[in-house]
Structure formats: structure tokens, C-alpha cells
Design a protein around this motif. Structure first.
Motif, PDB file in Angstrom:
ATOM      1  N   LEU A 267       0.837  -1.204   0.000  1.00 13.72           N
ATOM      2  CA  LEU A 267       0.000   0.000   0.000  1.00 13.72           C
ATOM      3  C   LEU A 267       0.869   1.251   0.000  1.00 13.72           C
ATOM      4  O   LEU A 267       2.039   1.219   0.380  1.00 13.72           O
ATOM      5  CB  LEU A 267      -0.890   0.017   1.246  1.00 13.72           C
ATOM      6  N   THR A 268       0.267   2.364  -0.402  1.00 12.57           N
ATOM      7  CA  THR A 268       0.966   3.638  -0.265  1.00 12.57           C
ATOM      8  C   THR A 268       1.056   3.982   1.221  1.00 12.57           C
ATOM      9  O   THR A 268       0.313   3.444   2.042  1.00 12.57           O
ATOM     10  CB  THR A 268       0.223   4.763  -0.994  1.00 12.57           C
ATOM     11  N   GLU A 269       1.966   4.875   1.563  1.00 12.99           N
ATOM     12  CA  GLU A 269       2.158   5.240   2.957  1.00 12.99           C
ATOM     13  C   GLU A 269       0.867   5.758   3.581  1.00 12.99           C
ATOM     14  O   GLU A 269       0.515   5.387   4.709  1.00 12.99           O
ATOM     15  CB  GLU A 269       3.256   6.310   3.062  1.00 12.99           C
ATOM     16  N   ALA A 270       0.133   6.603   2.850  1.00 13.04           N
ATOM     17  CA  ALA A 270      -1.095   7.183   3.396  1.00 13.04           C
ATOM     18  C   ALA A 270      -2.146   6.108   3.660  1.00 13.04           C
ATOM     19  O   ALA A 270      -2.787   6.096   4.715  1.00 13.04           O
ATOM     20  CB  ALA A 270      -1.648   8.246   2.450  1.00 13.04           C
ATOM     21  N   TRP A 271      -2.332   5.181   2.710  1.00 11.08           N
ATOM     22  CA  TRP A 271      -3.317   4.121   2.898  1.00 11.08           C
ATOM     23  C   TRP A 271      -2.875   3.150   3.979  1.00 11.08           C
ATOM     24  O   TRP A 271      -3.698   2.615   4.736  1.00 11.08           O
ATOM     25  CB  TRP A 271      -3.578   3.374   1.595  1.00 11.08           C
ATOM     26  N   ARG A 272      -1.566   2.914   4.075  1.00 15.36           N
ATOM     27  CA  ARG A 272      -1.048   2.007   5.104  1.00 15.36           C
ATOM     28  C   ARG A 272      -1.414   2.533   6.487  1.00 15.36           C
ATOM     29  O   ARG A 272      -1.900   1.794   7.340  1.00 15.36           O
ATOM     30  CB  ARG A 272       0.460   1.875   4.953  1.00 15.36           C
ATOM     31  N   ILE A 273      -1.195   3.819   6.695  1.00 15.07           N
ATOM     32  CA  ILE A 273      -1.514   4.422   7.998  1.00 15.07           C
ATOM     33  C   ILE A 273      -3.009   4.382   8.256  1.00 15.07           C
ATOM     34  O   ILE A 273      -3.454   4.073   9.362  1.00 15.07           O
ATOM     35  CB  ILE A 273      -0.978   5.868   8.042  1.00 15.07           C
ATOM     36  N   GLN A 274      -3.801   4.664   7.214  1.00 17.85           N
ATOM     37  CA  GLN A 274      -5.255   4.672   7.396  1.00 17.85           C
ATOM     38  C   GLN A 274      -5.774   3.280   7.732  1.00 17.85           C
ATOM     39  O   GLN A 274      -6.655   3.114   8.587  1.00 17.85           O
ATOM     40  CB  GLN A 274      -5.924   5.188   6.114  1.00 17.85           C
ATOM     41  N   GLU A 282     -11.012  -1.001  15.416  1.00 12.80           N
ATOM     42  CA  GLU A 282     -11.826  -2.205  15.577  1.00 12.80           C
ATOM     43  C   GLU A 282     -11.589  -2.856  16.936  1.00 12.80           C
ATOM     44  O   GLU A 282     -12.469  -3.518  17.481  1.00 12.80           O
ATOM     45  CB  GLU A 282     -11.490  -3.216  14.479  1.00 12.80           C
ATOM     46  N   GLN A 283     -10.382  -2.661  17.471  1.00 14.42           N
ATOM     47  CA  GLN A 283     -10.017  -3.269  18.747  1.00 14.42           C
ATOM     48  C   GLN A 283     -10.154  -2.294  19.914  1.00 14.42           C
ATOM     49  O   GLN A 283      -9.704  -2.588  21.029  1.00 14.42           O
ATOM     50  CB  GLN A 283      -8.575  -3.784  18.667  1.00 14.42           C
ATOM     51  N   ASN A 284     -10.770  -1.136  19.636  1.00 11.61           N
ATOM     52  CA  ASN A 284     -10.940  -0.095  20.658  1.00 11.61           C
ATOM     53  C   ASN A 284      -9.608   0.337  21.259  1.00 11.61           C
ATOM     54  O   ASN A 284      -9.490   0.594  22.457  1.00 11.61           O
ATOM     55  CB  ASN A 284     -11.882  -0.578  21.777  1.00 11.61           C
ATOM     56  N   ILE A 285      -8.598   0.400  20.397  1.00 14.13           N
ATOM     57  CA  ILE A 285      -7.274   0.863  20.807  1.00 14.13           C
ATOM     58  C   ILE A 285      -7.080   2.278  20.267  1.00 14.13           C
ATOM     59  O   ILE A 285      -7.237   2.512  19.065  1.00 14.13           O
ATOM     60  CB  ILE A 285      -6.165  -0.058  20.268  1.00 14.13           C
ATOM     61  N   LEU A 286      -6.755   3.210  21.153  1.00  9.67           N
ATOM     62  CA  LEU A 286      -6.539   4.584  20.741  1.00  9.67           C
ATOM     63  C   LEU A 286      -5.303   4.667  19.856  1.00  9.67           C
ATOM     64  O   LEU A 286      -4.204   4.265  20.264  1.00  9.67           O
ATOM     65  CB  LEU A 286      -6.358   5.479  21.972  1.00  9.67           C
ATOM     66  N   SER A 287      -5.481   5.180  18.647  1.00 14.66           N
ATOM     67  CA  SER A 287      -4.360   5.242  17.703  1.00 14.66           C
ATOM     68  C   SER A 287      -3.252   6.142  18.219  1.00 14.66           C
ATOM     69  O   SER A 287      -3.518   7.158  18.869  1.00 14.66           O
ATOM     70  CB  SER A 287      -4.843   5.775  16.350  1.00 14.66           C
ATOM     71  N   PRO A 288      -1.998   5.786  17.915  1.00 16.43           N
ATOM     72  CA  PRO A 288      -0.891   6.668  18.275  1.00 16.43           C
ATOM     73  C   PRO A 288      -0.874   7.890  17.364  1.00 16.43           C
ATOM     74  O   PRO A 288      -1.675   7.999  16.428  1.00 16.43           O
ATOM     75  CB  PRO A 288       0.340   5.787  18.051  1.00 16.43           C
ATOM     76  N   SER A 289       0.032   8.784  17.616  1.00 14.37           N
ATOM     77  CA  SER A 289       0.141  10.001  16.822  1.00 14.37           C
ATOM     78  C   SER A 289       0.583   9.687  15.398  1.00 14.37           C
ATOM     79  O   SER A 289       1.094   8.598  15.100  1.00 14.37           O
ATOM     80  CB  SER A 289       1.154  10.950  17.466  1.00 14.37           C
ATOM     81  N   GLN A 290       0.387  10.665  14.522  1.00 16.67           N
ATOM     82  CA  GLN A 290       0.832  10.526  13.137  1.00 16.67           C
ATOM     83  C   GLN A 290       2.336  10.284  13.085  1.00 16.67           C
ATOM     84  O   GLN A 290       2.818   9.508  12.253  1.00 16.67           O
ATOM     85  CB  GLN A 290       0.465  11.784  12.342  1.00 16.67           C
ATOM     86  N   ALA A 291       3.075  10.932  13.965  1.00 14.23           N
ATOM     87  CA  ALA A 291       4.533  10.773  13.978  1.00 14.23           C
ATOM     88  C   ALA A 291       4.926   9.329  14.268  1.00 14.23           C
ATOM     89  O   ALA A 291       5.832   8.774  13.640  1.00 14.23           O
ATOM     90  CB  ALA A 291       5.152  11.704  15.018  1.00 14.23           C
ATOM     91  N   ILE A 292       4.224   8.687  15.210  1.00  9.51           N
ATOM     92  CA  ILE A 292       4.525   7.289  15.539  1.00  9.51           C
ATOM     93  C   ILE A 292       4.126   6.375  14.392  1.00  9.51           C
ATOM     94  O   ILE A 292       4.874   5.466  14.009  1.00  9.51           O
ATOM     95  CB  ILE A 292       3.817   6.890  16.841  1.00  9.51           C
ATOM     96  N   LEU A 293       2.953   6.615  13.799  1.00 10.16           N
ATOM     97  CA  LEU A 293       2.520   5.783  12.683  1.00 10.16           C
ATOM     98  C   LEU A 293       3.449   5.912  11.484  1.00 10.16           C
ATOM     99  O   LEU A 293       3.639   4.955  10.724  1.00 10.16           O
ATOM    100  CB  LEU A 293       1.086   6.147  12.283  1.00 10.16           C
ATOM    101  N   SER A 294       4.064   7.080  11.335  1.00  8.82           N
ATOM    102  CA  SER A 294       4.994   7.293  10.218  1.00  8.82           C
ATOM    103  C   SER A 294       6.274   6.485  10.394  1.00  8.82           C
ATOM    104  O   SER A 294       7.004   6.250   9.426  1.00  8.82           O
ATOM    105  CB  SER A 294       5.329   8.782  10.085  1.00  8.82           C
TER     106      SER A 294
END
Length: 466
Positions: A267-274, A282-294
Motif C-alpha cells: 500500500l501507499t504510505e497514506a493508505w497504510r496508515i489509514q 476495531e479493537q478499541n485501541i486509541l491510535s498513536p500520533s501521526q509521527a509514531i505511525l509514520s
């Protein structure tokens, strides 16, 4: 449109087709907003004869010396309206580093889910001005369309330990202003309680409410309506985004709720993060920041095959194992240790992993797992029986295997993730491994299995569950 007419229209939009009946539970705080919501629902019952059951719940956070007074006020108001009332206390850990507001909110919602009847609808009194505050806070945090959607009008939570039992939440006043609420309260001569903490502008929401929102409303009188409209548009865009993200997520799913690394990298980076955000949601886990996902791609997904990278935020970790992406709670490691076991003495395993007890064969329970230990009635000398954690370079010959290998090689062959290995107990007799204990199940050595098959043992190591 009056507040009462608006509320009636909101209720008529609820479809009870999936619910046995409409049971509304007001989250009652003693403040003006929830008092108005409770009274208006009661009035719809009395005047409009709208068919629903009505009750109220007060959550006592223990943060104010006036909380007992507020609880009694709620009880008195409900008694006067002949509305069923319940209350409960929650305990907050103010030392865990999480903000008081967030911790109180999480505890309150968890208790409401626990107390509200299955398939009831918990009515929340947040209004249009609350939505303005929420969106401004999300802007301050740099949120995307999901955060800028503000508060949901309707959402569902599963009751703890009962996946098929749900509690629904509804905010029917999100299009109603604070001014309309105050007008209704004055018109009905309502009496409510003021939370003194609302004056404390150290809390971000109070700062916006007292210092920022008045300036915005003075310059743009309809700012709350405009922001509410933008929040709805963001919610619609997020729904479309989630729909496409789900299509991309489905083929990436692997066993144990993991994701395919190779598929993610396609996937592209943007779709991968999304896609990862949706997977976490889905698991009720609060997503980390954009910086961490990057960091996910370069530091974890593209890491060397023999690497064990970790990306951590709050109490969660991203881990990679066998070409799969895992999300796990931060594991509690068991330090390498060794304990000599004595006959008929229970030993508690660390981290509440259960307990073991070495007993004679006649005391073995058929319904409990046990590991056969060498020895007989004629020769009861056991030697040194030890239970240890760590030391995975030692060799082991498991049941149904003719070969001996270091434990770490067996763990790799058995596809046991690195973060799970330190929780595996190693049982030895006179320095020879006779079995392993993992997740409440014994894996015997070939020697121990042969003893059990022949019935040629006088002792067994019993396990009691986690």
C-alpha cells in the motif's frame, strides 16, 4: 423549534426494530444539561405519552467534596418525577499520568456500560456548544477528519464479558444550544447543581468554555452551528474513508488478529496508515500520533528478518513476528529465576500466571493438568525439582520428538512470539528438563510422557488456572 419538539423528533428517529423496547437511561450529573434532558424526557412521557421506559444513573467520581450532595440531589429529583434512580462510585488513579478529565470520562462510560440494562439507550446531555469545544480541542491536537467529526450522535458499546450484550449511547441535544437549555430550565423552574471545577481554567475544556468560546460567539454569533455542520461533514467523509479502508484491510488479515506485512508494504504510505488506524479502532485501541505511525514502515515493517523492533505508545506496542504485524499490550517480563519445588507446597507463578503444586499420584485430580514426575512407591526419592523462567539455551526433547534442541530453537519451530517466551515455565528434575508450562498447559518431555503412558510415576506437578 422548541427543545421539547426537537427531542421528540430525535426519539422518533430511533428505530426500535433491533431493540425489544425503548429504555432510556439518563446519565445524570445534577448539572443543568442532564437535568434538562431528564425533565424533557419525563415530560414527553407525561404530556406526549411517548412510549419508552425512563431511568437515571449518577456516577460519583469522588473528586469533589460536594459529590455526595449532588448524588442526593439527583436521587431527590428522580423521586419527585417517579423515575427509577441508581448511583455508583468509581475510583480514579491520579498517579498514573493520565489527565483527570480523560480518566474520569473513561471511568464514567465504563460504569454506565456496566450498570445500564442490555440494549438500553444511555442518553447523554452534550449539546451544540460542547461540540464546538470538542472540535476546537481536536484542532489544537492536530486531528484529522475523524477527530474533527467531534462527538458521535449515536454509538454502541459491548457490556464487559458479554460480547452479545450491548448498551447504546445517544446524544439527542447536539443541535441544541446552551442558551436553549438555559431557557428551558428557567421556563420549567428547574433547580440544578453547579460543579465548582467548571470554573478551573487549568482544564482545557473549561478554558475554551470560559475564555475562548465567548470571544468567538461575540465575533461570529453562529460559530457553534457552523462548527457543528463542519463536524457532520467530517463524519460523513470519515465514513466514506472507513468504507474504502475496510476493503483494503480485509485481504491483509492473518490469524490471531494480525496483519500481513507484505500486504501492508504494497500500500501507499497514506493508505497504510489509514488501514492500521482502522484496524486499531476495531479493537478499541486509541491510535498513536501521526509521527509514531509514520515510523511504522522504516523502523518495523522494513526491518531485517532477524530483528525484533518495537514501536510503543501509552500501554501498547507494535511488534513484528513471522511476517505479521501485531499490536499487543506492553508485556510484563518475567525475570530469569529458579525455584526449588517441595512436595505438597503450592507455588504461585509470577504475574498471576496461576500456581503449581507437586503432589503424590493418589492426590492428582483428573480434571486438572499435571506433569508426570519420575519416582515410584519403592523409590520415592525425587531429587531436585525446579521451576524456572529463562535459560532458553538448555536442550529439551519434547513428547513425540526423537531429537534434542535448545529451547529457543523449539520456540522458533513452534512459532512462539519472542514476547511470550519469558512467560513459559521450565520444569526440571536433577537438571534435566522434564516439561514446559505454557498458558496453563504442560508440554511433557518424551521421558515424562512415557512415564505417564506406563503409569510408572508416583508424583505429578499440578497446575491451577490463571
Amino acid at each position: 423549534m422548541s427543545l421539547l419538539e426537537h427531542l421528540e423528533r430525535q426519539i422518533s428517529g430511533l428505530s426500535p426494530s433491533h431493540l425489544p423496547s425503548l429504555h432510556f437511561v439518563v446519565a445524570y450529573s445534577a448539572g443543568i444539561d442532564s437535568h434538562v434532558l431528564l425533565h424533557a424526557l419525563w415530560k414527553l412521557q407525561q404530556v406526549k405519552k411517548t412510549p419508552f421506559t425512563l431511568s437515571a444513573i449518577y456516577i460519583h467520581h469522588g473528586l469533589s467534596e460536594n459529590a455526595d450532595l449532588w448524588q442526593q440531589h439527583c436521587a431527590d429529583v428522580c423521586a419527585g418525577l417517579n423515575v427509577e434512580f441508581a448511583s455508583a462510585k468509581v475510583t480514579l488513579d491520579l498517579s498514573n499520568g493520565k489527565g483527570i478529565e480523560a480518566q474520569a470520562r473513561d471511568a464514567r462510560y465504563a460504569k454506565l456500560v456496566e450498570m445500564a440494562p442490555t440494549d438500553s439507550i444511555v442518553m447523554l446531555a452534550q449539546h451544540q456548544d460542547d461540540q464546538l469545544e470538542t472540535v476546537l480541542l481536536q484542532l489544537k491536537r492536530g486531528a484529522g477528519p475523524k477527530g474533527l467529526s467531534g462527538m458521535d450522535t449515536y454509538f454502541t458499546s459491548a457490556k464487559p464479558g458479554a460480547s452479545q450484550q450491548n448498551v447504546h449511547f445517544f446524544r439527542p441535544l447536539l443541535d441544541i444550544s446552551q442558551q436553549q437549555i438555559q431557557h428551558y430550565a428557567k421556563e420549567q423552574s428547574l433547580v440544578w447543581q453547579e460543579d465548582e471545577s467548571n470554573q478551573n481554567t487549568d482544564f482545557e475544556r473549561n478554558f475554551i468554555r470560559r475564555d475562548v468560546a465567548p470571544l468567538l460567539n461575540e465575533r461570529w454569533p453562529h460559530i457553534a452551528q457552523s462548527v457543528a455542520r463542519s463536524a457532520k461533514l467530517c463524519a460523513e467523509q470519515q465514513a466514506l474513508l472507513d468504507e474504502v479502508s475496510l476493503e483494503k484491510l480485509q485481504p491483509l488479515r492473518k490469524p490471531n488478529n494480525t496483519l500481513c506485512v507484505k500486504g501492508l508494504l504494497a500500500l501507499t504510505e497514506a493508505w497504510r496508515i489509514q488501514v492500521v488506524r482502522l484496524w486499531l479502532d476495531e479493537q478499541n485501541i486509541l491510535s498513536p500520533s501521526q509521527a509514531i505511525l509514520s515510523q511504522l514502515s522504516n523502523e518495523l515493517l522494513l526491518s531485517a528478518q532477524d530483528a525484533t523492533p518495537i514501536i510503543q505508545w501509552q500501554s501498547w506496542q507494535f511488534r513484528r513476528f513471522e511476517e505479521a504485524l501485531y499490536v499487543i499490550t506492553v508485556p510484563k517480563d518475567v525475570k530469569s529465576c529458579s525455584t526449588v519445588l517441595s512436595l505438597s507446597k503450592k507455588y504461585e507463578l509470577p504475574l498471576s500466571l496461576g500456581s503449581v503444586e507437586l503432589v503424590s499420584a493418589q492426590h492428582l485430580a483428573d480434571n486438572k493438568p499435571f506433569l508426570a514426575i519420575d519416582g515410584s512407591d519403592n523409590s520415592p526419592e525425587l531429587g531436585k525439582i525446579t521451576l524456572s523462567f529463562g535459560g532458553f539455551s538448555r536442550r529439551f526433547t519434547p513428547h513425540n520428538s526423537p531429537h534434542s534442541k535448545p529451547l529457543k530453537q523449539w520456540f522458533k519451530q513452534w512459532h512462539i512470539a519472542p514476547w511470550e517466551r519469558c512467560h513459559i515455565a521450565v520444569i526440571s528434575q536433577n537438571e534435566r528438563i522434564v516439561g514446559l508450562l505454557r498458558k496453563g498447559a504442560f508440554l511433557p518431555s518424551q521421558h515424562s510422557a512415557d512415564l505417564r503412558a506406563r503409569g510408572d510415576f508416583a508424583y505429578g506437578l499440578c497446575y491451577s488456572g490463571e
